[in-house]
Design an enzyme around this catalytic site. Structure first.
Site, PDB file in Angstrom:
ATOM      1  N   LYS A  38     -14.224  -1.187  -6.297  1.00 29.81           N
ATOM      2  CA  LYS A  38     -13.356  -1.546  -7.423  1.00 29.81           C
ATOM      3  C   LYS A  38     -13.850  -2.856  -8.029  1.00 29.81           C
ATOM      4  CE  LYS A  38      -8.344  -1.277  -8.018  1.00 29.81           C
ATOM      5  NZ  LYS A  38      -7.085  -1.526  -7.316  1.00 29.81           N
TER       6      LYS A  38
HETATM    7  C1  E4P Z   1      -4.284  -0.380  -9.064  1.00 29.55           C
HETATM    8  O1  E4P Z   1      -5.314  -0.049  -8.566  1.00 29.55           O
HETATM    9  C2  E4P Z   1      -3.531  -1.590  -8.702  1.00 29.55           C
HETATM   10  O2  E4P Z   1      -3.695  -1.815  -7.323  1.00 29.55           O
HETATM   11  C3  E4P Z   1      -2.053  -1.480  -8.934  1.00 29.55           C
HETATM   12  O3  E4P Z   1      -1.675  -0.232  -9.447  1.00 29.55           O
HETATM   13  C4  E4P Z   1      -1.399  -2.664  -9.538  1.00 29.55           C
HETATM   14  O4  E4P Z   1      -0.020  -2.429  -9.633  1.00 29.55           O
HETATM   15  P1  E4P Z   1       1.037  -3.601  -9.920  1.00 29.55           P
HETATM   16  O5  E4P Z   1       0.922  -3.979 -11.337  1.00 29.55           O
HETATM   17  O6  E4P Z   1       2.362  -2.965  -9.608  1.00 29.55           O
HETATM   18  O7  E4P Z   1       0.687  -4.733  -8.994  1.00 29.55           O
END
Ligand code: E4P
Length: 213
Positions: free
Chosen positions: A83
């Site tokens: 990522k």
């Molecule tokens: C995606 O890969 C992220 O980890 C995640 O969906 C972020 O979500 P949040 O905005 O609820 O922290």
């Protein structure tokens, strides 16, 4: 549509796997910290042994650092997706690592053109953050809709991974506009099953069956 769970919590992952509908896991540095994970590599390995796809986020923000960390994360297990945040050095690193056959999830996508550039660089997934856009008064789902249109216009096979999903309504809309994947917290997966009429209907069926027999 593929379902991913957005957590580093092994119990939640296990429970979702046992439901038989889970396709992968996404994590991020905040989710890892929330679980108090210090041994990051072994934690990713454990998750990768449970699901076919787990996104592990790099912490480096410079090109050389992202590439080195990305290669290292990818070497942990073949189920790891690296990522990488949507930054200039990140885009360069996406090109390099994807050409090496490493699966990339480009994260922190907040505009359609960010998704377009990530797809051009070779990302396998782009992660638009719906909830965080809603939080600042924007319409997060419109972003997914526009990315879908752009990817279809140019036949990109980069998949749209709808992220920052906060409730079941987000999931419903993401499915309607054609997101390829939704990543959500365990609580949302559980809530997807629920409808008061299902509970009421089942209660009545069981009561009637008992009266009969
Ligand atoms: C995606 O890969 C992220 O980890 C995640 O969906 C972020 O979500 P949040 O905005 O609820 O922290």
């Amino acid at each position: 549509m593929k379902f991913f769970i957005d957590t580093a919590n092994l119990e939640h992952i296990r429970e979702a796997v046992d439901m038989g509908v889970l396709d992968g896991v996404t994590t991020n540095p905040s989710l890892m910290a929330k679980e108090g994970i210090r041994e990051v590599r072994s934690h990713y390995r454990r998750i990768a042994e449970m699901v076919p796809d787990v996104s592990a986020e790099v912490l480096a923000t410079d090109y050389n650092g992202i590439v080195a960390e990305g290669r290292d994360l990818a070497s942990i297990h073949e189920h790891i997706t690296v990522k990488i945040p949507m930054i200039k050095d990140g885009v360069k690193a996406i090109r390099t690592l994807s050409e090496e056959g490493i699966r990339i999830n480009c994260t922190l996508i907040f505009s359609p053109v960010q998704a377009l550039i990530a797809a051009k660089a070779g990302a396998r997934y782009v992660s638009p953050f719906l909830g965080r856009l809603d939080d600042i008064g924007h319409e997060g789902m419109q972003l997914v809709e526009e990315i879908r249109l752009i990817f279809d216009n140019y036949a990109f096979n980069t998949e749209i991974l709808a992220a920052s999903i906060r409730h079941v309504e987000h999931l419903r809309s993401a499915a309607l506009v054609g997101a390829d994947i939704a990543t959500m917290p365990f609580a949302v997966i559980e809530k997807m099953l629920k409808h008061p009429l299902t509970d009421r209907g089942l209660e009545a069926f069981l009561a009637d069956a008992k009266r009969n027999g």
